[in-house]
Design an enzyme around this catalytic site. Structure first.
Site, PDB file in Angstrom:
ATOM      1  N   LYS A 177     -13.878  -6.398  24.698  1.00 47.54           N
ATOM      2  CA  LYS A 177     -13.359  -7.064  26.055  1.00 47.54           C
ATOM      3  C   LYS A 177     -13.607  -8.435  24.587  1.00 47.54           C
ATOM      4  CE  LYS A 177     -16.854  -9.071  28.537  1.00 47.54           C
ATOM      5  NZ  LYS A 177     -17.386  -7.709  28.059  1.00 47.54           N
TER       6      LYS A 177
ATOM      7  N   THR B  91     -12.807  -8.785  21.218  1.00 50.88           N
ATOM      8  CA  THR B  91     -11.363  -8.979  19.834  1.00 50.88           C
ATOM      9  C   THR B  91     -10.500  -9.664  21.093  1.00 50.88           C
ATOM     10  OG1 THR B  91     -12.801  -7.431  19.043  1.00 50.88           O
ATOM     11  CG2 THR B  91     -10.808  -7.559  19.307  1.00 50.88           C
TER      12      THR B  91
ATOM     13  N   ARG C  16     -19.152 -16.511  24.858  1.00 52.77           N
ATOM     14  CA  ARG C  16     -20.806 -17.041  24.587  1.00 52.77           C
ATOM     15  C   ARG C  16     -21.270 -17.425  23.427  1.00 52.77           C
ATOM     16  NH1 ARG C  16     -22.971 -12.250  28.051  1.00 52.77           N
ATOM     17  NH2 ARG C  16     -20.799 -11.550  27.122  1.00 52.77           N
TER      18      ARG C  16
ATOM     19  N   LYS D 132     -26.561  -3.561  19.812  1.00 54.15           N
ATOM     20  CA  LYS D 132     -25.097  -3.624  21.040  1.00 54.15           C
ATOM     21  C   LYS D 132     -24.407  -4.936  19.591  1.00 54.15           C
ATOM     22  CE  LYS D 132     -23.322  -7.300  24.222  1.00 54.15           C
ATOM     23  NZ  LYS D 132     -22.432  -8.019  23.358  1.00 54.15           N
TER      24      LYS D 132
ATOM     25  N   ALA E 219     -25.293 -10.488  31.022  1.00 53.34           N
ATOM     26  CA  ALA E 219     -24.066 -10.217  32.052  1.00 53.34           C
ATOM     27  C   ALA E 219     -25.397  -9.065  33.228  1.00 53.34           C
ATOM     28  CB  ALA E 219     -23.115 -10.065  32.319  1.00 53.34           C
TER      29      ALA E 219
ATOM     30  N   PHE F   5     -19.882  -7.451  30.093  1.00 50.94           N
ATOM     31  CA  PHE F   5     -19.722  -5.684  30.306  1.00 50.94           C
ATOM     32  C   PHE F   5     -18.554  -5.701  31.273  1.00 50.94           C
ATOM     33  CE2 PHE F   5     -24.305  -6.813  29.474  1.00 50.94           C
ATOM     34  CZ  PHE F   5     -24.959  -6.189  28.846  1.00 50.94           C
TER      35      PHE F   5
ATOM     36  N   PHE G 232      -7.084   1.716  19.727  1.00 51.73           N
ATOM     37  CA  PHE G 232      -7.899   3.058  18.414  1.00 51.73           C
ATOM     38  C   PHE G 232      -7.101   3.470  18.031  1.00 51.73           C
ATOM     39  CE2 PHE G 232     -11.350   0.642  21.293  1.00 51.73           C
ATOM     40  CZ  PHE G 232     -12.670   0.653  19.703  1.00 51.73           C
TER      41      PHE G 232
ATOM     42  N   TRP H 262      -7.357  -6.010  16.847  1.00 51.30           N
ATOM     43  CA  TRP H 262      -8.273  -6.074  15.868  1.00 51.30           C
ATOM     44  C   TRP H 262      -7.277  -5.748  14.657  1.00 51.30           C
ATOM     45  CZ3 TRP H 262      -9.372  -2.349  12.202  1.00 51.30           C
ATOM     46  CH2 TRP H 262     -10.362  -3.004  12.318  1.00 51.30           C
TER      47      TRP H 262
END
Length: 562
Positions: free
Chosen positions: A77, A79, A100, A111, A279, A307, A387, A415
């Site tokens: 998210k 990225t 954030r 994480k 979150a 999230f 991906f 990415w």
């Protein structure tokens, strides 16, 4: 014989990138050096004078990025948030990011950081993921100064008649440290304080973090701090920071932390990174000050909620947007083929194999999040974060499903390709904003009872059957009504991995009942936290924390930071 090519790590890509002086980045959004408080060459805070200067400007459009329920497979998210802003810049739009700040606990745990990845990152990523400009340390200090002042009040005669068994304010540290969840303090005799049970939260779970992120300015910050409930007295009435008379001291400790931080992406798009509540246990959005400032400085602001849409987006729309008077233009729901296959029942070890059947089953999770965003009256676009293991057939299957569901969708490769990989997503957003009517509205009214607000979220956002309240929670509901807190928003503390409060229920569970075990009043922030499941406000470290791979070379460069 063919040679294997290794994929560069995020930190390698970041360290090979060339940053521009932050003063040059500021010039892109109409600011000059005098508007900044410099932290070296590549970081700066916006001064109070700069924030005041831009207040009368017209606001740009705010786009919220959210996702399906996260899985160990990764969704990306942050990225996508970074790459989308770079894409808007590439197609000639004046764009900014509002994100954030990372917490050191998850950074050194499991994480990871919060600066994006690949060629869609904010820089300097090492600084941002570590101490940055010291905001989280300031919040930790303010939190613990308040704790020390409470215990000193007990020691010096307890004029407010605080019941030491009913002190709800905990100490904080910005690390995952399970050993500190419950502690005993004040041992050693009369000179060492009043013995009592205490505990630590991770800093991002502190109400001070939520207060800083929802405050509109320094004056509002002090007012919110004064309203925070820290304990109950002998007659079970709430005791606040204002009763202790220390809101001024706390505001003093936070006077610089409340200013948003300006940095840049790899492609030199301006980014404000400020505040970092989780979150799953807090409201999961960056600061109101940063988001509204970015909207004054750019035509498009890309921001995110932590999230999935059941947590960060719901809280952005019900808490942050309502509190700050923000109206988002559209919402991006990020999904990956890998994560959708996990929601369809594929174990993490099998994700590289093509599996159309499980992928199709996983669409149910995505569908629920799309329905949720639409129920708020907002346009939505699905971003397929690609991906390398995704097969053409899997991608085509998801694209065709979105088309059948009449949902705007864009294959996103930020990415690997940076902003260039997000142009299709940016164009889809512009088309959706132009074409679809924005009928943004909350799903509950603040005048609803706390019980009804929780039930609305469980039924309309999670898709659950109903809510059960523990005996303790029911007693608290009666008390909160008596204290006049019933008209506040609700902040659900829930597992991020499932739409339900059971992290093992992936996909789109139905007929489940969410249990609220207790409530936590965050009166300064302006919401009531409902604690469900086994969500904890102090995480623990995994068996092999990310810290084991971290180091620094002889030149002071970070190693192993993702």
């Amino acid at each position: 014989m063919t040679m294997k090519t290794s994929v560069k790590s995020d930190i390698e890509i970041a360290q090979e990138s060339t940053m521009k002086p932050i003063v040059e980045i500021a010039e892109k959004i109409g600011l000059v050096e005098d508007d900044l408080e410099l932290f070296g060459k590549y970081k700066a805070k916006l001064s109070n004078e700069a924030l005041a200067k831009i207040k009368t400007k017209e606001s740009g459009k705010i786009i919220l990025v959210t996702s399906i329920n996260p899985t160990p497979a990764g969704e990306g998210k942050s990225t996508v948030t970074v790459g989308l802003a770079d894409a808007f810049t590439r197609i000639g739009k004046k764009a900014m990011i509002a994100m954030r700040e990372p917490s050191l606990g998850p950074t050194m745990g499991i994480k990871g950081g919060a600066t994006g990845g690949g060629y869609s990152q904010v820089l300097p990523m090492e600084d941002i993921n570590l101490h940055f400009t010291g905001d989280l340390h300031a919040i930790t200090t303010a939190n613990n100064a308040l704790a020390a002042l409470i215990d000193n009040h007990l020691q010096q005669g307890n004029e407010l008649n605080i019941d030491q068994r009913r002190i709800v304010w905990k100490r904080a540290v910005d690390l995952n440290d399970r050993a500190l969840r419950k502690v005993i303090i004040g041992l050693g005799g009369p000179l060492q304080g009043v013995p009592r049970e205490d505990g630590f939260d991770i800093t991002v779970a502190s109400e001070i973090m939520a207060v800083l992120c929802l405050a509109t300015d320094l004056k509002d910050l002090k007012l919110r701090l004064s309203r925070m409930v820290v304990a109950y007295n002998a007659t079970k009435q709430p005791v606040t920071v204002g009763d202790l008379g220390v809101e001024g001291a706390l505001t003093l400790l936070l006077k610089d932390a409340v200013k948003p931080n300006l940095v840049q992406t790899i492609e030199h798009t301006p980014a404000l990174i400020h505040g970092g509540p989780f979150a799953n246990i807090a409201h999961g959005c960056n600061s109101v000050i940063a988001t509204t400032a970015a909207a004054k400085l750019a035509d498009f602001v890309i921001t995110e909620g932590g999230f999935g849409a059941d947590l960060g987006a719901e809280k952005f729309l019900h808490i942050k947007a309502r509190s700050a008077g923000i109206k988002p233009e559209a919402v991006v729901v990020v999904a990956t083929i890998r994560a959708l296959k996990m929601h369809g029942g594929v174990p993490k070890t099998e994700l590289a194999k093509e599996n159309i059947a499980s992928l199709t089953l996983g669409f149910a999770n995505l569908q629920k999040h799309i329905e949720t965003i639409k129920s708020f009256g907002l346009p939505v676009v699905v971003a397929i974060n690609k991906f390398i293991t995704d097969t053409d057939l899997e991608v085509q299957t998801l694209l065709e499903w979105c088309q059948r569901e009449n949902v705007a969708v864009a294959l996103t490769e930020v990415w690997e390709k940076g902003g260039a990989g997000g142009i299709k997503l940016a164009e889809e957003l512009l088309a959706v904003i132009e074409k679809e009517e924005n009928k943004f509205h909350p799903l509950y009214d603040l005048s609803d009872s706390i019980e009804q607000k929780v039930r609305t979220i469980v039924q309309k956002v999670y898709g659950g059957k109903d809510v059960e309240f523990s005996a303790k929670a029911k007693k608290q509901l009666l008390d909160f009504e008596k204290f006049g807190w019933s008209n506040l928003a609700v902040c659900m503390a829930k597992s991020q991995y499932s739409l339900s409060d059971d992290p093992t229920k992936l996909g789109r569970p139905t007929d489940f009942i969410v249990t609220v075990r207790e409530f936590k009043p965050s009166i300064g922030a302006g919401f009531i936290v409902a604690l469900t499941g086994e969500v904890m406000t102090m995480p623990g470290l995994p068996k092999k924390p990310a810290a084991l791979k971290m180091d620094v070379d002889e030149n002071g460069n970070a190693v192993g930071l993702f």
